[in-house]
Design a protein around this motif. Structure first.
Motif, PDB file in Angstrom:
ATOM      1  N   THR A  95       0.836  -1.204   0.000  1.00  0.00           N
ATOM      2  CA  THR A  95       0.000   0.000   0.000  1.00  0.00           C
ATOM      3  C   THR A  95       0.867   1.248   0.000  1.00  0.00           C
ATOM      4  OG1 THR A  95      -0.172  -0.251   2.349  1.00  0.00           O
ATOM      5  CG2 THR A  95      -2.079  -0.914   1.068  1.00  0.00           C
ATOM      6  N   GLU A  96       0.196   2.360  -0.223  1.00  0.00           N
ATOM      7  CA  GLU A  96       0.918   3.628  -0.284  1.00  0.00           C
ATOM      8  C   GLU A  96       1.473   3.994   1.084  1.00  0.00           C
ATOM      9  OE1 GLU A  96      -2.004   6.325  -2.095  1.00  0.00           O
ATOM     10  OE2 GLU A  96      -3.163   4.502  -2.131  1.00  0.00           O
ATOM     11  N   THR A  97       2.390   4.950   1.104  1.00  0.00           N
ATOM     12  CA  THR A  97       2.952   5.317   2.404  1.00  0.00           C
ATOM     13  C   THR A  97       2.651   6.774   2.699  1.00  0.00           C
ATOM     14  OG1 THR A  97       4.992   6.117   1.502  1.00  0.00           O
ATOM     15  CG2 THR A  97       4.889   3.774   2.011  1.00  0.00           C
ATOM     16  N   THR A  98       2.840   7.123   3.966  1.00  0.00           N
ATOM     17  CA  THR A  98       2.505   8.477   4.370  1.00  0.00           C
ATOM     18  C   THR A  98       3.726   9.362   4.518  1.00  0.00           C
ATOM     19  OG1 THR A  98       2.510   7.547   6.562  1.00  0.00           O
ATOM     20  CG2 THR A  98       0.373   8.012   5.584  1.00  0.00           C
ATOM     21  N   THR A  99       4.862   8.756   4.797  1.00  0.00           N
ATOM     22  CA  THR A  99       6.005   9.608   5.137  1.00  0.00           C
ATOM     23  C   THR A  99       7.167   9.415   4.180  1.00  0.00           C
ATOM     24  OG1 THR A  99       7.004   7.923   6.483  1.00  0.00           O
ATOM     25  CG2 THR A  99       5.431   9.349   7.579  1.00  0.00           C
ATOM     26  N   ASP A 100       8.062  10.387   4.216  1.00  0.00           N
ATOM     27  CA  ASP A 100       9.252  10.317   3.372  1.00  0.00           C
ATOM     28  C   ASP A 100      10.122   9.131   3.731  1.00  0.00           C
ATOM     29  OD1 ASP A 100       8.355  12.571   2.364  1.00  0.00           O
ATOM     30  OD2 ASP A 100       9.895  13.896   3.198  1.00  0.00           O
ATOM     31  N   ASP A 133      -4.788  -0.397  -3.357  1.00  0.00           N
ATOM     32  CA  ASP A 133      -5.703   0.656  -2.872  1.00  0.00           C
ATOM     33  C   ASP A 133      -5.340   2.034  -3.403  1.00  0.00           C
ATOM     34  OD1 ASP A 133      -6.745  -1.393  -1.382  1.00  0.00           O
ATOM     35  OD2 ASP A 133      -5.771  -0.789   0.488  1.00  0.00           O
ATOM     36  N   PHE A 134      -4.851   2.102  -4.647  1.00  0.00           N
ATOM     37  CA  PHE A 134      -4.447   3.415  -5.140  1.00  0.00           C
ATOM     38  C   PHE A 134      -5.648   4.364  -5.173  1.00  0.00           C
ATOM     39  CE2 PHE A 134      -3.638   6.684  -8.281  1.00  0.00           C
ATOM     40  CZ  PHE A 134      -2.407   7.135  -7.854  1.00  0.00           C
ATOM     41  N   GLY A 135      -5.422   5.558  -4.675  1.00  0.00           N
ATOM     42  CA  GLY A 135      -6.484   6.559  -4.731  1.00  0.00           C
ATOM     43  C   GLY A 135      -7.137   6.834  -3.392  1.00  0.00           C
ATOM     44  N   ILE A 136      -6.928   5.941  -2.412  1.00  0.00           N
ATOM     45  CA  ILE A 136      -7.451   6.292  -1.080  1.00  0.00           C
ATOM     46  C   ILE A 136      -6.255   6.552  -0.178  1.00  0.00           C
ATOM     47  CG2 ILE A 136      -9.664   5.103  -1.221  1.00  0.00           C
ATOM     48  CD1 ILE A 136      -8.415   2.797   0.374  1.00  0.00           C
ATOM     49  N   GLY A 137      -6.493   7.312   0.864  1.00  0.00           N
ATOM     50  CA  GLY A 137      -5.383   7.589   1.760  1.00  0.00           C
ATOM     51  C   GLY A 137      -4.484   8.660   1.188  1.00  0.00           C
ATOM     52  N   TYR A 138      -3.195   8.359   1.175  1.00  0.00           N
ATOM     53  CA  TYR A 138      -2.242   9.418   0.878  1.00  0.00           C
ATOM     54  C   TYR A 138      -1.525   9.230  -0.453  1.00  0.00           C
ATOM     55  CZ  TYR A 138      -2.829  10.420   5.811  1.00  0.00           C
ATOM     56  OH  TYR A 138      -3.348  10.717   7.035  1.00  0.00           O
ATOM     57  N   SER A 139      -2.287   9.012  -1.519  1.00  0.00           N
ATOM     58  CA  SER A 139      -1.611   8.797  -2.791  1.00  0.00           C
ATOM     59  C   SER A 139      -0.786  10.014  -3.119  1.00  0.00           C
ATOM     60  CB  SER A 139      -2.626   8.659  -3.919  1.00  0.00           C
ATOM     61  OG  SER A 139      -3.670   7.854  -3.497  1.00  0.00           O
ATOM     62  N   SER A 140       0.445   9.782  -3.460  1.00  0.00           N
ATOM     63  CA  SER A 140       1.191  10.930  -3.956  1.00  0.00           C
ATOM     64  C   SER A 140       1.686  10.540  -5.330  1.00  0.00           C
ATOM     65  CB  SER A 140       2.345  11.266  -3.008  1.00  0.00           C
ATOM     66  OG  SER A 140       3.530  10.792  -3.538  1.00  0.00           O
TER      67      SER A 140
END
Ligand code: C2E
Ligand code: CA
Ligand code: CA
Length: 565
Positions: A439-444, A468-475
């Motif tokens: 899944t995507e991550t939130t931090t550097d 889960d691309f598109g929910i949460g913190y997609s960058s």
């Protein structure tokens, strides 16, 4: 015989009774500034012809040499003169502390050996008194203070709460346990020393908000516990949401500190018997808040308590459940919708069979994710997927690529890559049959770890997908800088029956642009949660030909899935 000698002889009895009293008071550590103790010392000094007693304390001998110490005058008469005769006593303690007592005589006192003996005993007594006071002060400091931070510690909290319970006032208070957010990142970006200073400033500012009728105590690390009057709740919640501190005056650099917190409104508790009960509710709520992805504050309540109990229960039974193979792999087909709706792959999803019922991942994955248990489960699932694939291959089936979910918790594990490859190779499974969903991550910081893992898997020819691309913190950096193979677009991009207003239209637009961007970047796309004919049409209209969802199949038990191969 001079005057002072005469005094002693005349008043020997009184002198001795004063002296005994003095010894007693010093022995019992009566406060030095107590008027009685001052009076007795004065009497003794008059009798012995002392005009002044002064004392210098030094931390150590080098402080003494540089005259860097504390001065105290224990007794002095107005007529005393610094040129008067004096006797000096110097003590060096085992810890290298130095104390120097100077005892001045009144003019023409002409102390005899008797006087000097008595003075010697008095000064020894005072010295041992000072030593014990000092030890007591230090003991108290270590007992109730966090020495590094100069604020109170947990023992002080317990003592303070204990007093409020005894005074029947505890129901006027709220307790809170909090943790500073992103502390690891703050440490990394501004350095440990500045971070510590900021934490101290944060705690001291909070002490000011709470005032004398409450306390701020450090539990350790970046965790704190506080007790405050109920009426301060709004102020404290506001402070917790974010407060800015300057850590570099010259460059005007500042940082905003926010926290995750658990609150326990003590008036809502049925009965409070001991201080740890006041702490417990706040502590448990704080842990939940820290782990929660959608809130930073949780108030203790019955439902929080139940949640905590089920959490504990799952954590307790997990090891034996794993050992007893209670976890089973289900496979949800991935379908090519271009022409013939062919099976092109599957996602491995976990089910837990416990006490004759099936438990869905949503009930236990979030719990396991709070510890490293999730990693054990993920490796277990990968291992079983590999075993299945190996068997299918040996049986001559048309095997498809199987994707396995790996929690974000793995990212800090330096051996993750090796362990994944080891398991796949152990079962002699060709790498192209495995895909890892992350899944995507939130931090550097996570971002770097994620990049390292995906690059590594890439080199081993194991494909990866962004789940889960598109929910949460997609960058967008996430898909630009990391060599993914597949983008798994979350079902939230698909219109639903109950969508109101123009939500469905907006979703259509977003889906369209996400898909076209991904295609231009050369990423394969699959949409999850495809449930209807309309969804399929929508995908086709936007050039996406891979789908996964209930429209085709729910996640299937292994024996049913393998009939499709
Ligand atoms: P996920 O990875 O996003 O998995 C897809 C989830 O969507 C699955 O739920 C699946 O049953 C569900 N789903 C599939 N098609 C549809 C559909 O058409 N409509 C709807 N409403 N839902 C659909 P499931 O199996 O309950 O898993 C939930 C989550 O639990 C997964 O979400 C995944 O994040 C996690 N999970 C499951 N197994 C594992 C595992 O072995 N390891 C890890 N780390 N996480 C797992
Ligand atoms: Ca997934
Ligand atoms: Ca997903």
């Amino acid at each position: 015989m001079n005057q002072s000698n005469k005094n002693i002889l005349c008043d020997l009895q009184k002198y001795h009774s004063d002296f005994i009293k003095f010894l007693n008071d010093m022995y019992n550590l009566k406060n030095e500034s107590d008027p009685c103790i001052k009076e007795i010392l004065k009497n003794l000094c008059i009798t012995l012809g002392i005009s002044k007693i002064e004392v210098y304390f030094y931390e150590n001998v080098s402080c003494e040499l540089s005259s860097n110490g504390n001065y105290m005058c224990l007794y002095s008469i107005p007529q005393c003169n610094d040129n008067d005769d004096f006797i000096q006593y110097r003590y060096v303690t085992e810890n290298d502390n130095v104390a120097i007592y100077k005892v001045y005589s009144i003019q023409n006192a002409q102390w005899t050996d008797f006087h000097k003996n008595e003075i010697n005993t008095i000064i020894n007594t005072i010295f041992s008194y000072h030593g014990r006071i000092r030890v007591m002060r230090i003991a108290k400091q270590y007992m109730f203070e966090d020495v590094e931070f100069g604020i109170y510690n947990i023992r002080y909290f317990m003592k303070f709460v204990g007093q409020k319970i005894a005074q029947n006032q505890i129901k006027d208070y709220i307790s809170s346990v909090y943790n500073i957010k992103r502390m690891t990142i703050i440490n990394e970006s501004i350095g440990r020393d500045k971070s510590t200073q900021i934490m101290i400033q944060h705690a001291k500012t909070l002490e000011n908000i709470i005032g004398k009728d409450g306390c701020v105590c450090r539990l350790g690390g970046d965790n704190f516990v506080i007790l405050f009057k109920r009426e301060l709740l709004d102020d404290i919640r506001k402070y917790f949401k974010g407060h800015t501190f300057i850590y570099d005056e010259t460059n005007n650099e500042s940082i905003t500190i926010s926290v995750t917190a658990g609150f326990n409104v003590i008036a809502n508790m049925p009965e409070v018997h001991n201080p740890s009960e006041v702490m417990e509710g706040a502590y448990v709520s704080a842990n939940l808040a820290k782990r929660s992805s959608n809130t930073d504050e949780i108030f203790w309540s019955n439902s929080v308590m139940l949640k905590q109990l089920s959490l504990k229960r799952i954590e307790n039974i997990f090891p034996s459940a794993l050992l007893n193979e209670e976890f089973k792999v289900y496979y949800q087909p991935k379908i090519s919708i271009k022409t013939d709706y062919k099976l092109t792959g599957a996602e491995a999803l976990c089910r837990w069979f416990h006490d004759d019922s099936m438990v869905y991942p949503n009930e236990f994955i979030p719990v396991l994710e709070q510890s490293s248990n999730i990693c054990k489960l993920d490796f277990y699932i990968l291992e079983h997927v590999c075993m299945d694939i190996r068997r299918w291959l040996d049986e001559g089936k048309n095997v498809v690529k199987i994707s396995v979910n790996f929690s974000r918790k793995h990212l800090t594990d330096r051996c993750l890559l090796d362990n994944i490859v080891k398991i796949i190779d152990k079962h002699n499974v060709p790498h192209e049959y495995i895909e890892i969903e992350l899944t995507e991550t939130t931090t550097d910081v996570d971002f770097k770890d994620l990049k390292y893992i995906v690059n590594g898997l890439h080199e081993f020819n194991i494909s990866t997908s962004v789940d889960d691309f598109g929910i949460g913190y997609s960058s967008l950096n996430l898909i630009r800088d990391i060599p993914w193979d597949v983008l798994k677009i979350d079902k939230s991009f698909l219109p639903e029956l109950h969508d109101i207003d123009n939500t469905a239209a907006k979703k259509n637009i977003m889906l369209k642009y996400v898909l076209s961007m991904a295609h231009e970047l050369g990423l394969e796309c699959i949409v999850e949660g495809v449930e209807t004919e309309e969804h399929i049409k929508l995908l086709k209209d936007n050039g996406c030909y891979l789908a996964q969802g209930y429209y085709f199949d729910r996640p299937l038990p292994c024996d049913i899935f393998e009939r499709k191969l």
